[in-house]
Every structure is written in C-alpha cells, then in structure tokens.
Scaffold this motif. Structure first.
Motif, PDB file in Angstrom:
ATOM      1  N   LEU A 106      17.906  54.332 161.037  1.00  9.14           N
ATOM      2  CA  LEU A 106      16.625  55.030 161.141  1.00  9.14           C
ATOM      3  C   LEU A 106      16.641  56.337 160.361  1.00  9.14           C
ATOM      4  O   LEU A 106      15.657  56.700 159.698  1.00  9.14           O
ATOM      5  CB  LEU A 106      16.286  55.279 162.606  1.00  9.14           C
ATOM      6  CG  LEU A 106      15.921  54.027 163.411  1.00  9.14           C
ATOM      7  CD1 LEU A 106      15.980  54.301 164.910  1.00  9.14           C
ATOM      8  CD2 LEU A 106      14.531  53.517 163.024  1.00  9.14           C
ATOM      9  N   LYS A 107      17.773  57.025 160.402  1.00 11.04           N
ATOM     10  CA  LYS A 107      17.888  58.276 159.647  1.00 11.04           C
ATOM     11  C   LYS A 107      17.771  58.011 158.154  1.00 11.04           C
ATOM     12  O   LYS A 107      17.098  58.764 157.432  1.00 11.04           O
ATOM     13  CB  LYS A 107      19.223  58.955 159.959  1.00 11.04           C
ATOM     14  CG  LYS A 107      19.409  60.285 159.240  1.00 11.04           C
ATOM     15  CD  LYS A 107      20.757  60.923 159.586  1.00 11.04           C
ATOM     16  CE  LYS A 107      20.936  62.244 158.837  1.00 11.04           C
ATOM     17  NZ  LYS A 107      22.263  62.853 159.113  1.00 11.04           N
ATOM     18  N   ALA A 108      18.392  56.937 157.685  1.00 10.52           N
ATOM     19  CA  ALA A 108      18.352  56.609 156.261  1.00 10.52           C
ATOM     20  C   ALA A 108      16.925  56.332 155.802  1.00 10.52           C
ATOM     21  O   ALA A 108      16.478  56.829 154.756  1.00 10.52           O
ATOM     22  CB  ALA A 108      19.242  55.401 155.976  1.00 10.52           C
ATOM     23  N   VAL A 109      16.192  55.545 156.598  1.00 15.21           N
ATOM     24  CA  VAL A 109      14.836  55.203 156.181  1.00 15.21           C
ATOM     25  C   VAL A 109      13.901  56.400 156.336  1.00 15.21           C
ATOM     26  O   VAL A 109      12.958  56.574 155.542  1.00 15.21           O
ATOM     27  CB  VAL A 109      14.335  53.953 156.954  1.00 15.21           C
ATOM     28  CG1 VAL A 109      13.754  54.289 158.309  1.00 15.21           C
ATOM     29  CG2 VAL A 109      13.349  53.161 156.131  1.00 15.21           C
ATOM     30  N   GLU A 110      14.164  57.273 157.308  1.00 15.43           N
ATOM     31  CA  GLU A 110      13.360  58.490 157.454  1.00 15.43           C
ATOM     32  C   GLU A 110      13.583  59.432 156.266  1.00 15.43           C
ATOM     33  O   GLU A 110      12.629  60.027 155.744  1.00 15.43           O
ATOM     34  CB  GLU A 110      13.712  59.196 158.757  1.00 15.43           C
ATOM     35  CG  GLU A 110      13.191  58.512 160.008  1.00 15.43           C
ATOM     36  CD  GLU A 110      13.673  59.192 161.282  1.00 15.43           C
ATOM     37  OE1 GLU A 110      14.153  60.341 161.197  1.00 15.43           O
ATOM     38  OE2 GLU A 110      13.570  58.580 162.368  1.00 15.43           O
ATOM     39  N   GLU A 111      14.824  59.585 155.843  1.00 14.42           N
ATOM     40  CA  GLU A 111      15.111  60.460 154.700  1.00 14.42           C
ATOM     41  C   GLU A 111      14.456  59.919 153.436  1.00 14.42           C
ATOM     42  O   GLU A 111      13.964  60.689 152.603  1.00 14.42           O
ATOM     43  CB  GLU A 111      16.620  60.602 154.531  1.00 14.42           C
ATOM     44  CG  GLU A 111      17.265  61.447 155.629  1.00 14.42           C
ATOM     45  CD  GLU A 111      18.764  61.602 155.461  1.00 14.42           C
ATOM     46  OE1 GLU A 111      19.356  60.851 154.647  1.00 14.42           O
ATOM     47  OE2 GLU A 111      19.354  62.463 156.159  1.00 14.42           O
ATOM     48  N   TRP A 112      14.461  58.597 153.288  1.00 15.29           N
ATOM     49  CA  TRP A 112      13.771  57.984 152.140  1.00 15.29           C
ATOM     50  C   TRP A 112      12.278  58.297 152.210  1.00 15.29           C
ATOM     51  O   TRP A 112      11.663  58.674 151.204  1.00 15.29           O
ATOM     52  CB  TRP A 112      14.005  56.472 152.144  1.00 15.29           C
ATOM     53  CG  TRP A 112      13.174  55.731 151.137  1.00 15.29           C
ATOM     54  CD1 TRP A 112      13.429  55.586 149.808  1.00 15.29           C
ATOM     55  CD2 TRP A 112      11.926  55.055 151.387  1.00 15.29           C
ATOM     56  NE1 TRP A 112      12.428  54.848 149.211  1.00 15.29           N
ATOM     57  CE2 TRP A 112      11.501  54.516 150.152  1.00 15.29           C
ATOM     58  CE3 TRP A 112      11.148  54.853 152.523  1.00 15.29           C
ATOM     59  CZ2 TRP A 112      10.313  53.778 150.040  1.00 15.29           C
ATOM     60  CZ3 TRP A 112       9.969  54.128 152.413  1.00 15.29           C
ATOM     61  CH2 TRP A 112       9.559  53.601 151.181  1.00 15.29           C
ATOM     62  N   ALA A 113      11.699  58.156 153.400  1.00 12.47           N
ATOM     63  CA  ALA A 113      10.269  58.413 153.577  1.00 12.47           C
ATOM     64  C   ALA A 113       9.934  59.874 153.291  1.00 12.47           C
ATOM     65  O   ALA A 113       8.936  60.180 152.624  1.00 12.47           O
ATOM     66  CB  ALA A 113       9.848  58.029 154.994  1.00 12.47           C
ATOM     67  N   ILE A 114      10.776  60.779 153.777  1.00 12.76           N
ATOM     68  CA  ILE A 114      10.561  62.216 153.534  1.00 12.76           C
ATOM     69  C   ILE A 114      10.616  62.514 152.037  1.00 12.76           C
ATOM     70  O   ILE A 114       9.823  63.317 151.518  1.00 12.76           O
ATOM     71  CB  ILE A 114      11.606  63.051 154.302  1.00 12.76           C
ATOM     72  CG1 ILE A 114      11.312  62.995 155.810  1.00 12.76           C
ATOM     73  CG2 ILE A 114      11.620  64.500 153.819  1.00 12.76           C
ATOM     74  CD1 ILE A 114      12.408  63.582 156.682  1.00 12.76           C
ATOM     75  N   SER A 115      11.534  61.851 151.327  1.00 11.05           N
ATOM     76  CA  SER A 115      11.645  62.064 149.876  1.00 11.05           C
ATOM     77  C   SER A 115      10.385  61.622 149.143  1.00 11.05           C
ATOM     78  O   SER A 115      10.117  62.059 148.018  1.00 11.05           O
ATOM     79  CB  SER A 115      12.859  61.324 149.316  1.00 11.05           C
ATOM     80  OG  SER A 115      12.629  59.923 149.240  1.00 11.05           O
ATOM     81  N   LYS A 116       9.604  60.729 149.787  1.00  8.38           N
ATOM     82  CA  LYS A 116       8.356  60.249 149.193  1.00  8.38           C
ATOM     83  C   LYS A 116       7.165  61.102 149.620  1.00  8.38           C
ATOM     84  O   LYS A 116       6.026  60.841 149.224  1.00  8.38           O
ATOM     85  CB  LYS A 116       8.103  58.796 149.602  1.00  8.38           C
ATOM     86  CG  LYS A 116       9.161  57.816 149.110  1.00  8.38           C
ATOM     87  CD  LYS A 116       9.112  57.650 147.607  1.00  8.38           C
ATOM     88  CE  LYS A 116      10.081  56.591 147.121  1.00  8.38           C
ATOM     89  NZ  LYS A 116       9.995  56.375 145.650  1.00  8.38           N
ATOM     90  N   GLY A 117       7.427  62.118 150.483  1.00  9.61           N
ATOM     91  CA  GLY A 117       6.386  63.060 150.853  1.00  9.61           C
ATOM     92  C   GLY A 117       5.459  62.605 151.958  1.00  9.61           C
ATOM     93  O   GLY A 117       4.361  63.164 152.112  1.00  9.61           O
ATOM     94  N   VAL A 118       5.871  61.615 152.785  1.00  7.38           N
ATOM     95  CA  VAL A 118       4.988  61.164 153.861  1.00  7.38           C
ATOM     96  C   VAL A 118       5.188  62.024 155.107  1.00  7.38           C
ATOM     97  O   VAL A 118       6.196  62.715 155.253  1.00  7.38           O
ATOM     98  CB  VAL A 118       5.232  59.675 154.209  1.00  7.38           C
ATOM     99  CG1 VAL A 118       5.020  58.796 152.991  1.00  7.38           C
ATOM    100  CG2 VAL A 118       6.609  59.453 154.788  1.00  7.38           C
ATOM    101  N   SER A 119       4.216  61.967 156.021  1.00  3.44           N
ATOM    102  CA  SER A 119       4.235  62.853 157.178  1.00  3.44           C
ATOM    103  C   SER A 119       4.661  62.163 158.472  1.00  3.44           C
ATOM    104  O   SER A 119       4.916  62.829 159.474  1.00  3.44           O
ATOM    105  CB  SER A 119       2.846  63.465 157.384  1.00  3.44           C
ATOM    106  OG  SER A 119       1.875  62.444 157.566  1.00  3.44           O
TER     107      SER A 119
END
Length: 380
Positions: A106-119
C-alpha cells in the motif's frame, strides 16, 4: 528478512502477477479463479483500450525469496474528469496475513500516486466499472462469482490499520427462483407493455443480437452514469467488450426490451454460474478448462445457480415497472432450465430502487463488499 517490493511490467511478470492469486487461494473452497488469459489481456497496455486514458503501475512483494503479495495502482483520467476529483485507484490487491507485506504494498502504490499529484486513493477498483471492485467484508463462507472479488477475512483489518476508511459499500443477494411468476409481476408487466408499447426481444443466433451490441453498451453508459466511480465506455472499449462478451452469451438467458421506435430501453444479461467450472479449470482454458466452462454455459453439470450479470434500464423508464417485464420473461427460462437460485452480484447499498424488487422473492443478503479511501499528502 524485510519485504522487497518490485515493479513489474513484462508479459511474463504480468502472468506471474495474475497467477499469484491462484496460488494464494489454493484449496480455498470459496475462491473463484479468473481466467489467466483474460486477466493478462486486461492488464496488458497493448491489448486493453482503457490505457488510452489510464496510468498504471504493478507491484509484487517478496519475502524470504517468495512472492507474498501484489497490487496495481491506476489513475483513470476520464473518471477524474467525470467526477471532478483527483483520485488514484488501487486494485488486484492480494497479500499474506503479514502487516509488513500489506503495508509495504500500500505504501508503494501510495507513493506512486503522490508522485502523480493526486489527492486521494480508493479501491479496490479496476480500470473501469466492468473490472472487479470492492473488498469482501461479509460472506467469506460464500462461493464467489465470476464477476466479483474474493478475499480472506483478514484483508479489511489490514487496510483499516493502514488508515483506509469506508467510501461506499455494495451488497449482494441470493434469490430463490419462485415456483411461479409473482402475480404482481404479471400484472405490472401487462400494464407496462401496453402503456408504453414495449417489445420483448429474444434471439436464437449470435448474428442476430450482434447489431444490438453497440446499443447495449450505450445504454449501459446512460443507465450506470450515476453509479460509484463509473466512467462512460469509449467506442474502442465498446468494440473490445462486444468482441469478448457478446459471442459467449447463452441467448435464452438474454432479454432486450425496446420502445415502439425500436430504441433499446432495457436489457438483462444472465449467465449460468461459472464459479464451479472456473474452480475446476484452475483459471486455465487449456488443455481441458474450456470443457468445464462450455458445459457450465450450456447448463450441464450440477450447478443450480444463475448470475444476473448485467441489468440496465434507461433512466426515463426507471421506476415504471420495466424490470417486472424483464423478469416476467426470464423467470420461466430459469425455471425450465433447472436454476433454483440467482446471484444478484453487486448493488450499491444506497440503491433502494433495485433492492426493492427482491421483496417479492425469497432471498438472503449474503455478501457485502467495500471501497475504501485514504487522503494523501501531496509533496510540495
């Protein structure tokens, strides 16, 4: 040894990503495996037209040299535009009962999402509403279906421990096929058909229903537009799904309803349950898996359940009794083919209109599943 998270992308890696679930649930009597070939195509950017508007990432987790989990991250840009949001999705999530594993994924996919600028990130979901969605939170002792996710009972605890909260729930019903069509359905069917001049269409050959394929998916777009996370299908997706699904239908379990001008206003697509056939196949078509699936589709074997796979009514006809006309046609077909039960598959818990129709039957609400959400702190 700590958990190792590896991003995957090659076709051979995607195959292992898909097959991990089959190993993870080996000998589980309730898990229904997906078809490996179909799942690989869904996840393949060169095959699935959804990647024209979806970003994605796939991760596998390893511990002590063994695969222990997987997850997909997605950003459906059309969905974000449709719902005026800035969300990522997670899906295809599986993990052993080890919080170090689930939190690493979950941390890995959250960090990927954050890198894409999502909220925020929510799931489990697929690229679109036609993919599997919703984590099972009730009904772990019930046989899964072809159209839904099965997961172990520790999954919700892991997600909630990592900060995920309820976004929405779906519920599912098992409905007993009545010995006779309910009198109310008969009466309403006659009234509705005469009042609106509706026609019930049945087909004997695939070539006869194929011209309606486009209209079926257009009606799906119209009637599902308000449902959680739904994204209207593009023309390429409609062509893609028509090719995959229309030709495999058992036409006696398909009913279309049109108005006097031949406009499609309702359809019901039912499929003999493939759950036990998929279990026997192990998710493989060859060398013998296709035999089990063909037998199930033709109503052979001992399974007594049919899946209400897709039902749609055009919004301006909803609440007018059209569903009674639909089931007035289908119930005798279910009876004559020996199907004692029907699986509703997922319905939003707030969709009281749909749920009210089951009140005329003997039924049980036997499963519940959930989409979770977590707000993300975007790095400045």
């Amino acid at each position: 040894m700590s958990v190792i998270i590896k991003e995957i992308s090659t076709l051979s890696e995607i195959k292992q990503f898909v097959k991990f679930a089959h190993k993870h649930y080996k000998n589980n009597p309730y898990y229904v495996p997906t078809l490996v070939l179909e799942e690989k195509e869904t996840l393949n950017p060169k095959k699935n037209p959804v990647f024209e508007f979806c970003d994605h990432v796939y991760y596998m987790a390893y511990k002590d040299g063994k695969a222990v989990g997987r997850i997909a991250g997605m950003i459906n840009r059309r969905a974000n535009e449709t719902w005026n949001q800035n969300h990522a999705r997670f899906g295809w999530i599986e993990f052993t009962d080890d919080f170090e594993v689930s939190s690493a994924l979950l941390k890995a996919v959250e960090e990927w999402a954050i890198s894409k600028g999502v909220s925020a990130i929510h799931g489990p979901m697929g690229f679109t509403d036609l993919d599997h969605e919703g984590l099972l939170i009730e009904g772990f002792d019930q046989l899964g279906t072809m159209a839904t996710i099965y997961n172990y009972d520790y999954y919700p605890t892991h997600l909630e421990k990592f900060g995920y909260k309820k976004d929405c729930d779906w519920i599912e019903f098992k409905i007993k096929t009545p010995d006779a069509i309910p009198e109310r359905f008969k009466r309403v069917s006659e009234i509705v058909q005469k009042k609106y001049g509706l026609k019930v269409l049945k087909f004997k050959k695939v070539k006869d229903i194929l011209p309606y394929g486009q209209r079926i998916f257009e009606l799906l777009n119209t009637s599902f537009a308000h449902l959680y996370g739904y994204t209207p299908l593009t023309q390429k997706q409609i062509d893609y799904y028509t090719k995959i699904y229309i030709t495999m239908l058992q036409l006696k379990f398909v009913t279309l309803i049109t108005d006097p001008d031949d406009n499609l206003i309702c359809f019901g697509i039912s499929i003999p349950s493939l759950s036990k056939a998929l279990q026997k196949s192990g998710g493989k078509l060859f060398p013998f898996g296709f035999i089990h699936l063909l037998r199930a589709l033709k109503g052979k074997g001992r399974h007594d359940t049919i899946d209400l796979y897709l039902v749609a009514v055009r919004p301006d006809y909803q609440g007018k009794g059209v569903n009674a006309l639909l089931f007035n046609d289908l119930i005798p077909v279910f009876q004559s083919n020996g199907y004692r039960y029907a699986e509703s598959n997922v319905e939003l818990e707030t969709n009281h209109k749909v749920q009210s129709q089951w009140e005329l039957f003997e039924y049980v609400q036997h499963k519940r599943r959930r989409a979770y959400i977590k707000e993300l702190r975007v790095k400045s």
